[in-house]
Every structure is written in C-alpha cells, then in structure tokens.
Design an enzyme around this catalytic site. Structure first.
Site, mmCIF file in Angstrom:
data_model
loop_
_atom_site.group_PDB
_atom_site.id
_atom_site.type_symbol
_atom_site.label_atom_id
_atom_site.label_comp_id
_atom_site.label_asym_id
_atom_site.label_seq_id
_atom_site.Cartn_x
_atom_site.Cartn_y
_atom_site.Cartn_z
ATOM 1 N N HIS A 258 0.849 -1.188 0.000
ATOM 2 C CA HIS A 258 0.000 0.000 0.000
ATOM 3 C C HIS A 258 0.886 1.239 0.000
ATOM 4 C CE1 HIS A 258 1.139 -0.481 4.208
ATOM 5 N NE2 HIS A 258 1.020 0.841 4.278
ATOM 6 N N HIS B 247 5.557 6.003 -1.334
ATOM 7 C CA HIS B 247 6.292 4.777 -1.637
ATOM 8 C C HIS B 247 5.482 3.563 -1.216
ATOM 9 C CE1 HIS B 247 7.104 5.477 2.620
ATOM 10 N NE2 HIS B 247 7.268 4.163 2.701
#
Length: 192
Positions: free
Chosen positions: A37, A120
């Site tokens: 995620h 990220h």
C-alpha cells in the site's frame, strides 16, 4: 485500541510484479504482496470513539480519481538502511490528498507527521542489512519499469502489533467521486 492509518491500495497485477523482486537481500523481511500500500497518513493507536469520529470525518474528503505511477526502487535509511521501497511519482492530486488528510488529523489533535511525505510502497524492512548489500540488490533489481494505475478510493487501514508489515485490515473505504456536483447534491439531500 486500533492502530490506524490511511492509504492507497496497490492493484493485484502491480503487487504481483513487485512481489517478483522479493529475495536476494540479507536481513530483509519481505512484506506480503497483499499488504502492499501507499501510506497517506499514519494515525496511530487511538480509542474506539476517536476512531469512529475519524472514520466519519474522512467521508468529507471529496476528490476525483487520479493516476498513480510506480517507478523504480530505492531504499530509506542511508548508511543504515531500514527499508527497500518502490517509488511513487509525487503527483499534484496525490500530494493534495495527503495534505488534506494531514489537516484533518491535526484537527483531532494528532501531532504533525515528523517526516516529509515521500510516497512509496514498502517492499522489505531491513534488519542488519549493510548499505553495500542494499546497493548490490538495487543494482541488480533496481530497474522496475513504470506502472500506472488509477486510484479510485483511499482506505482506512488498521494493523495489529506485529513485526514487519501487516497483516492490515481494511476498516473503511472512501471512494473518489467522478462527478463532484453529483456527490455534493447527494450530501446536501442526505442531510435534509
């Protein structure tokens, strides 16, 4: 007391591609692909009442779907690397969504995020990995062709105390609207 955070899910096809990069790095604890995620805002350990209030407040976020581009690999931690990550291109809609979530959480009295938002996907958490090992890994596997997907919602996740990443549970989802005017009308009438 749940530990909450907001994030964007990674589609299964991109998760599959990222999972092919697992292994080959001493000291790496690899995140399971179903837990990939992009964290938007870490909320932390809060009581159930505040968790419900936050969940209700997040319904007010009104955004349109936008593109997310996963491009390349990197590491966090410099000379003492702590994570290998897939980089996310910092687009305007992504940065604006994160800033709005930050403002909303500050209204609940949460401390501001201590670090600058660098979007990220964490692939591995590192323990006792040398910067040389990480550099070698990135030189071999660091090329990851850019992959783009449309973010059509964000998610309120919870996690339980564990080592590494996950398992994460989706507590609620918040769809982005395709038509801002339709969503505004729905809200107006639902209040009446």
């Amino acid at each position: 007391m749940p530990r909450l955070f907001t994030g964007l899910e990674i589609p299964p096809d991109i998760s599959q591609s990222l999972s092919m990069l697992r292994g080959g790095l001493p000291g790496g604890r690899w995140i399971d692909p179903e837990n990939y995620h992009v964290t938007l805002r870490f909320i932390g350990d809060i009581d159930d009442y505040v968790a419900r209030e936050i969940a209700n407040t997040l319904e007010r976020v009104d955004r349109k779907p936008f593109e997310i581009t996963v491009q390349g690999l990197s590491s966090f931690g410099g000379k003492k690397p702590r994570a290998v990550v897939a980089c996310i291109a910092p687009s305007r809609p992504l940065m604006e969504l994160q800033a709005e979530l930050e403002r909303l959480m500050r209204r609940f009295g949460l401390d501001p995020e201590g670090r600058k938002f660098i979007p990220h996907v964490t692939l591995a958490r590192l323990r006792d990995a040398s910067s040389r090992d990480v550099a070698d890994y990135l030189s071999v596997r660091g090329y990851f062709p850019a992959k783009t997907f449309i973010a059509s919602r964000f998610v309120l996740f919870s996690s339980r105390a564990s080592v590494g990443g996950g398992p994460y549970v989706i507590e609620d989802t918040y769809a982005f609207s395709s038509h801002d005017t339709d969503r505004g009308l729905q809200r107006r009438y639902s209040v009446l």
